[in-house]
Motif scaffolding. Structure first.
Motif, PDB file in Angstrom:
ATOM      1  N   GLN A  48       0.828  -1.209   0.000  1.00  0.00           N
ATOM      2  CA  GLN A  48       0.000   0.000   0.000  1.00  0.00           C
ATOM      3  C   GLN A  48       0.865   1.263   0.000  1.00  0.00           C
ATOM      4  O   GLN A  48       0.564   2.249  -0.685  1.00  0.00           O
ATOM      5  CB  GLN A  48      -0.932  -0.024   1.214  1.00  0.00           C
ATOM      6  CG  GLN A  48      -1.956  -1.161   1.164  1.00  0.00           C
ATOM      7  CD  GLN A  48      -2.853  -1.076  -0.058  1.00  0.00           C
ATOM      8  OE1 GLN A  48      -3.290   0.031  -0.441  1.00  0.00           O
ATOM      9  NE2 GLN A  48      -3.141  -2.219  -0.664  1.00  0.00           N
ATOM     10  N   GLU A  49       1.987   1.236   0.791  1.00  0.00           N
ATOM     11  CA  GLU A  49       2.887   2.387   0.830  1.00  0.00           C
ATOM     12  C   GLU A  49       3.527   2.637  -0.537  1.00  0.00           C
ATOM     13  O   GLU A  49       3.598   3.777  -1.016  1.00  0.00           O
ATOM     14  CB  GLU A  49       3.967   2.152   1.888  1.00  0.00           C
ATOM     15  CG  GLU A  49       4.921   3.323   2.065  1.00  0.00           C
ATOM     16  CD  GLU A  49       4.229   4.549   2.634  1.00  0.00           C
ATOM     17  OE1 GLU A  49       4.715   5.666   2.415  1.00  0.00           O
ATOM     18  OE2 GLU A  49       3.164   4.382   3.279  1.00  0.00           O
TER      19      GLU A  49
ATOM     20  N   LYS B 286       1.010   4.125  -2.926  1.00  0.00           N
ATOM     21  CA  LYS B 286       0.749   5.557  -2.715  1.00  0.00           C
ATOM     22  C   LYS B 286       1.854   6.404  -3.332  1.00  0.00           C
ATOM     23  O   LYS B 286       1.594   7.417  -4.010  1.00  0.00           O
ATOM     24  CB  LYS B 286       0.625   5.839  -1.220  1.00  0.00           C
ATOM     25  CG  LYS B 286      -0.646   5.263  -0.600  1.00  0.00           C
ATOM     26  CD  LYS B 286      -0.691   5.556   0.914  1.00  0.00           C
ATOM     27  CE  LYS B 286      -1.959   4.951   1.548  1.00  0.00           C
ATOM     28  NZ  LYS B 286      -2.027   5.214   3.010  1.00  0.00           N
TER      29      LYS B 286
ATOM     30  N   GLN C 176       1.545   6.451  -7.123  1.00  0.00           N
ATOM     31  CA  GLN C 176       0.442   7.283  -7.615  1.00  0.00           C
ATOM     32  C   GLN C 176       0.783   8.768  -7.477  1.00  0.00           C
ATOM     33  O   GLN C 176       0.438   9.597  -8.332  1.00  0.00           O
ATOM     34  CB  GLN C 176      -0.831   6.954  -6.844  1.00  0.00           C
ATOM     35  CG  GLN C 176      -1.367   5.550  -7.160  1.00  0.00           C
ATOM     36  CD  GLN C 176      -2.575   5.181  -6.311  1.00  0.00           C
ATOM     37  OE1 GLN C 176      -2.889   5.890  -5.321  1.00  0.00           O
ATOM     38  NE2 GLN C 176      -3.242   4.090  -6.662  1.00  0.00           N
TER      39      GLN C 176
ATOM     40  N   GLN D 261      -5.851  -0.423  -6.968  1.00  0.00           N
ATOM     41  CA  GLN D 261      -6.501   0.720  -6.332  1.00  0.00           C
ATOM     42  C   GLN D 261      -7.639   0.218  -5.458  1.00  0.00           C
ATOM     43  O   GLN D 261      -8.803   0.171  -5.836  1.00  0.00           O
ATOM     44  CB  GLN D 261      -7.021   1.686  -7.399  1.00  0.00           C
ATOM     45  CG  GLN D 261      -5.900   2.262  -8.289  1.00  0.00           C
ATOM     46  CD  GLN D 261      -6.424   3.145  -9.373  1.00  0.00           C
ATOM     47  OE1 GLN D 261      -7.642   3.388  -9.445  1.00  0.00           O
ATOM     48  NE2 GLN D 261      -5.530   3.682 -10.180  1.00  0.00           N
TER      49      GLN D 261
END
Length: 731
Positions: A264-265, A268, A271, A325
């Protein structure tokens, strides 16, 4: 049509015999002499005869009804004959040798005769319509002839009885050897039946079938319920897949990724850089340093993200596009999807053991009829083994009685008696046979010699082999003299079968068949081509001594007699003969003109009205170099302009390439062929060399034709003694 073809075939064979009459006569005469000598040397021959009778079965079999197959005369193959078999047994080497030894048969030199010599005078034949054989023997001694027959058939009867007795003994021994085997078989079948019942519990087969049917019903109900539940759960799983656009494996993978902080890190940061790159692209060009730095950072973060995903999932699961996502996904729906999939897999795992158990019950139930069948087969085999054992015991007792009663199935009906009179003379038949054999051998000799002879025999054969246009047929001026030396092959001579080189028939005797033939030849040459007049031709042949020079001389005279101005050139610088034919000097000629040592007007000689001859001249060391020069081309053009017709005599094709060289410089090449001089190998060579050199072959002239030898009567020449050519025609 068939009768015409047969007549033509007979005429062809008759011509072959005529050509080979001498060796055929020698062979025929030799056979006739041998036949006559054999007739006079014949001595009276006496013939003794004995007869044998055969029965289909032996006496023992007919009386006891036992072992009818022993001694029975029956066929082994579809086309075999029992009497023929017995005939060959009588002719067998052991019996004949035993007869020779018993009677001490010797030849005229006092040596014991061989089996083949005995067979020459021995005849064994069946009597039509009866089971009888006649045995006859011919000899100059009547007593010995009768002794040979009686001794031979006595030995045969003895052998027949011994053979049949041996068959009976062998049958008894066979039965005695089979009895222990049959008894052992009975015991074995009893043991197998007992073991089968114990192993397969055959005694409770009906009860087992009832229980199996009940269990199969219960299992089928359970399987039906499980399949219904599985279908419901499968439908729910498919609905989730359509809604989420992913497989169960992909859903589980997304759940695992959503629970991974590292993934997830990384997502992020990736993105964030991606959005920053989109903003900066609106401000800066792609070649700017900032854009390049952001692209590099994006690639590094993409690699880091892929590495984190690989650490969590490995390489086995492929995620749907944009599935990382997770904020856009529905975690609860995915969780329900996974639970439904786990339930579906649990039902599938329950269905497999139920189906396996059902299959086992059905297999067992289906095997029950087979077990019943095997039981019946084992019981039946036991009964058969017991029956065979009892039958062998009975046969052993019967065959022991029949063993001492066997007397064979052959007997002597008529022994040979001493003949009083000799065999009727067959001298006439012997002579007729000798004549027929001599005729066949003589014809065979002629055909064999003909097959070994590769020479061309007829004009028709030459035309077919060359396959060129036939422009002329020149009849033979005189018949060949008788062959001397080799009588078994026609002599391929030269001067004795062609016109004398110093005699030009068309000039000296114009009103003959030969004159008519040459007039026909010049007419065919003149009208050969309608587009271009043929003025300069080259004449050659496959081999020497085919009469090409004679054809050249006579053709030149024929054309000159019609009022056309003709030049005959002798270009045969290997063996020139035109100066001999026309009785000219050969000191100046074509070779001298080419090298510049003479003028054409002095070298050319007039021999007849409208006919001039240019001799060969001095023979050069390299004729081909002269004939392939530019000078000869100029001379040919000059002669073509000054004369109506130019004919060039050249060497044979197998001697030199002179004719091929000159043929390319003229209007074409005329080929001369002569039967009995030419052979098929030379024809093949000539055709090949003409084809390879791309020669314009005007046609073929067959010289030395004998009309009587032609196979299909294509030709007729009038009798030369009439001094007039009556006709020259083709059918």
């Amino acid at each position: 049509m068939e009768s015409t073809e047969s007549l033509m075939g007979f005429q062809e064979y008759w011509r072959i015999v005529q050509r080979r009459w001498f060796p055929a006569s020698v062979v025929f005469g030799f056979i006739i002499l041998l036949t006559i000598a054999g007739i006079f040397l014949q001595k009276p021959i006496y013939e003794a005869e004995g007869k044998l009778s055969f029965k289909k079965t032996s006496l023992t079999s007919s009386l006891t009804g036992l072992g009818k197959e022993i001694g029975e005369l029956e066929k082994v193959g579809e086309q075999s004959n029992p009497l023929t078999t017995e005939m060959e047994i009588i002719r067998s080497g052991p019996l004949l040798q035993k007869t020779i030894d018993e009677l001490n048969l010797k030849d005229a030199k006092g040596k014991k005769i061989k089996i083949n010599e005995l067979l020459k005078n021995l005849t064994i034949a069946p009597i039509r319509g009866a089971d009888l054989l006649t045995v006859t023997y011919k000899n100059q001694n009547p007593k010995l002839a009768a002794k040979v027959v009686n001794t031979l058939i006595s030995f045969y009867i003895e052998k027949n009885q011994t053979y049949l007795r041996a068959e009976t003994v062998a049958a008894r021994q066979f039965i005695e050897n089979q009895l222990p085997i049959a008894e052992k078989k009975v015991r074995q079948m009893e043991t197998e039946l007992r073991d089968f019942k114990e192993k397969n519990r055959v005694a409770i087969l009906q009860e087992e079938a009832r229980v199996a049917i009940a269990n199969i019903g219960n299992l089928e109900r359970q399987i039906s319920d499980t399949k219904s539940q599985l279908a419901n759960v499968t439908a729910q799983s498919q609905a989730f897949q359509e809604q989420l656009q992913m497989t169960p494996q992909q859903g589980m993978a997304l759940t695992a990724l959503s629970q991974s902080p590292a993934v997830q890190e990384a997502m992020k940061e990736y993105q964030l850089v991606e959005r920053q790159l989109d903003v900066e692209r609106t401000r800066f060009q792609e070649s700017s340093t900032l854009i390049a730095t952001l692209k590099s950072k994006k690639s590094a973060l993409k690699a880091l993200l892929d590495a984190q995903i690989k650490n969590v999932l490995g390489n086995k699961t492929e995620l749907p596009q944009g599935s990382l996502q997770l904020g856009e996904m529905k975690p609860k729906i995915i969780e329900e999807f996974i639970n439904v999939e786990n339930q579906r897999q649990g039902l599938e795992s329950q269905l497999f053991p139920l189906s396996k158990t059902l299959t086992e019950y059905k297999v067992r139930l289906n095997n029950l009829p087979r077990l019943e069948k095997e039981q019946r087969e084992l019981e039946s085999n036991l009964q058969v083994s017991q029956s065979i054992y009892e039958s062998l015991l009975k046969k052993r007792q019967e065959i022991s009685i029949a063993e001492n009663q066997n007397v064979g199935n052959a007997r002597i009906v008529q022994p040979a008696i001493i003949p009083d009179e000799a065999v009727a003379s067959r001298k006439a038949l012997f002579l007729v046979t000798g004549v027929l054999f001599g005729s066949l051998l003589a014809i065979g000799t002629a055909l064999l010699l003909e097959s070994q002879d590769r020479s061309i025999k007829t004009a028709e054969e030459a035309r077919e082999l060359f396959d060129f246009t036939l422009l002329g047929l020149i009849p033979s001026y005189k018949k060949a003299e008788k062959n001397k030396g080799n009588f078994f092959r026609p002599k391929l001579a030269s001067r004795d079968i062609e016109v004398s080189p110093v005699e030009v028939i068309v000039r000296d005797m114009p009103y003959t068949a030969i004159g008519a033939a040459y007039r026909m030849l010049q007419a065919n040459l003149r009208f050969l081509s309608s587009d271009k007049e043929i003025k300069v031709i080259v004449v050659s042949s496959s081999l020497p001594q085919e009469g090409k020079s004679t054809v050249v001389a006579n053709l030149a005279v024929t054309v000159a007699q019609l009022g056309r101005k003709v030049l005959l050139i002798d270009a045969d610088m290997h063996c020139p003969v035109q100066h001999q034919i026309w009785e000219l000097s050969n000191q100046e000629g074509l070779s001298n003109i080419i090298v510049g040592q003479a003028e054409a007007k002095t070298a050319i000689k007039s021999v007849l009205d409208n006919l001039d001859v240019l001799p060969c001249g001095v023979i050069p060391p390299n004729p081909m170099a002269l004939l392939d020069s530019q000078k000869i081309s100029l001379l040919i053009d000059q002669f073509s302009a000054n004369y109506d017709f130019v004919i060039i005599d050249t060497p044979a094709l197998n001697i030199a390439a002179d004719a091929l060289i000159l043929g390319k410089k003229t209007d074409g090449l005329l080929l001369v062929a002569r039967p009995k001089v030419l052979d098929s190998g030379s024809v093949a060579f000539a055709k090949d060399i003409l084809k390879k050199s791309h020669q314009q072959v005007l046609g073929l002239v067959v010289n030395g034709v004998i009309p009587q030898n032609e196979p299909h009567s294509h030709y007729y020449f009038a009798n030369e003694s009439d001094k007039s050519a009556r006709s020259l025609s083709k059918n």
